[in-house]
Design an enzyme around this catalytic site. Structure first.
Site: not given
Ligand code: NAD
Ligand code: TYD
Length: 378
Positions: A138-140, A164, A168
């Protein structure tokens, strides 16, 4: 991609299930997919019901924190590519309970690295041809930007702020260490905030769509001035696939949407788009107004701004985001409207307890009838 065996970890989650659909749509039976997922609250096999009976798709329930369960995957299958997405992924949960983030994101990644190394290593720093580990990050991990037009690049120093992002960043460093020390074949991708179908309604966009449709308050943290760079999930899947096939080993690729929005502007735009997407005369339209917005207590350590420069992946792999935000958000809202039962299944039971734990102290509850008079101010 010539019939490769791909181990997708976290394939029942948001990005994982979109990625599996992408692989099947793009490569048909030219890929063998193993979805390894523990099915935590975020994992949902309903996301994959269209593919569950395919001969080249297999679901394996398992936990990446168990080295035994992970090793079993490499003993059972001749894995060519790992696309590692399994993670605890929500910042707010990491603030309440960091430990599971360390176990899953750090130890879990280490277990996968060790198992893949053992299975693929044919000599010192030498691996069977074509093997690759793509770590989805992630960019975070880069921390936070000022609102000054700057971008994260692949050389921006890691400076995570939340538990988090710290977990990562740790996992990224273990992946890199395996490359540096053992010559392990990896790529790391770092993307901005994804949105699209199948996203769990703890994240901003699906939470706002869900609450708007129910006429519930829309909790905006702080003043709503934080900025995220939104990436449509299908564009992200395409980028991961490109990196899996053509990315240079040992490299990091940033994947960004070129689509920065302030949270408050995004929420207002969602309200408008949800209203427009409803059928004419739908009574829900009357309640879906900016009056639902509540400015609530801010997230501790809230990163102000994320913005990615996707220059490297553009120059090396010709990737650019294809879905403009208007199109992406309309598709997303349409998907949620057409899949209300998916949302109902997810938001019944444990979700309500989560929502109350996360939002009650901010002055917002899931129960319309109990909306408090005085809401916490940022
Ligand atoms: P998500 O939370 O929707 O899904 C995570 C999945 O991992 C779930 O299916 C969960 O059951 C599985 N999981 C969790 N713990 C586990 C374990 N111990 N063993 C096996 N499986 C396990 O997450 P997402 O949003 O689909 O993100 C996927 C990846 O992308 C993550 O690594 C996250 O850090 C990264 N990412 C997500 C975003 C975003 O915007 N969603 C942005 C940047 C990076
Ligand atoms: P989120 O979807 O949790 O992603 P991330 O924190 O990983 O960027 O949140 C996106 C942005 O929205 C973040 O600045 C936090 C804000 N946010 C709210 O203002 N209200 C909410 O209920 C949630 C979940 C997030």
């Amino acid at each position: 991609m010539d019939c490769r065996t791909i181990l997708v970890t976290g394939g029942a989650g948001f990005i994982g299930s979109n990625f599996i659909h992408y692989l099947i749509e793009t490569y048909g039976d030219q890929v063998e997919i193993i979805n390894f997922d523990a099915l935590t609250y975020a994992g949902n096999l309903e996301n994959l019901k269209e593919v569950e009976d395919l001969a080249n798709y297999r679901f394996e329930k398992g936990d990446i924190t168990s080295s035994k369960e992970v090793a079993r995957m490499f003993e059972t299958y001749d894995v060519d590519l790992v696309v590692h997405m399994a993670a605890e992924s929500h910042v707010d949960r990491s603030i309440l309970d960091p430990e599971v983030f360390i176990r899953t994101n750090v130890l879990g990644t280490y277990n996968l690295l060790m198992a893949a190394k053992r299975a693929w290593e044919v000599g010192p720093k030498t691996y069977a041809a074509g093997k690759r580990f793509v770590h989805v990050s992630t960019d975070e991990v880069y921390g936070s930007l000022a609102d000054d037009g700057s971008f994260f690049t692949e050389t921006t120093p890691l400076d995570p702020h939340s538990p988090y992002s710290a977990s990562k960043a740790s996992s990224d460093l273990f992946v890199k260490a395996f490359g540096d020390t053992y010559g392990f074949p990896f790529c790391i991708t770092r993307c901005s905030n994804n949105y699209g179908p199948y996203q769990f309604p703890e994240k901003l966009i699906p939470l706002m769509i869900h609450n708007a449709l129910k006429g519930l308050p829309l909790p905006v943290y702080g003043k709503g001035e934080n900025i995220r760079d939104w990436l449509y999930v299908a564009d992200h899947c395409k980028a991961i696939d490109l990196v899996s096939r053509e990315g240079r080993l040992g490299e990091v690729y940033n994947i960004g949407g070129h689509n920065e929005l302030r949270n408050i502007d995004l929420v207002k735009s969602i309200l408008q788009k949800v209203r427009e997407a409803l059928p004419e005369g739908d009574p829900r339209a009357e309640t879906i107004t900016e009056g639902l917005i509540r400015y609530v207590a801010d997230r501790p350590g809230h990163d102000l701004r994320y913005a990615i420069s996707p220059q490297k992946i553009h120059q090396e792999l010709s990737w650019l985001p294809e879905t403009c935000f208007d199109q992406g958000i309309e598709r997303t809202i349409q998907w949620y409207l057409e899949n209300l039962s998916w949302m109902e299944h997810i938001t019944s039971g444990a979700y309500e307890a989560y929502y109350d734990a996360m939002y009650q102290h901010r002055g917002v509850t899931a129960d319309k009838t109990q909306e408090p008079q005085s809401l916490l101010k940022a």
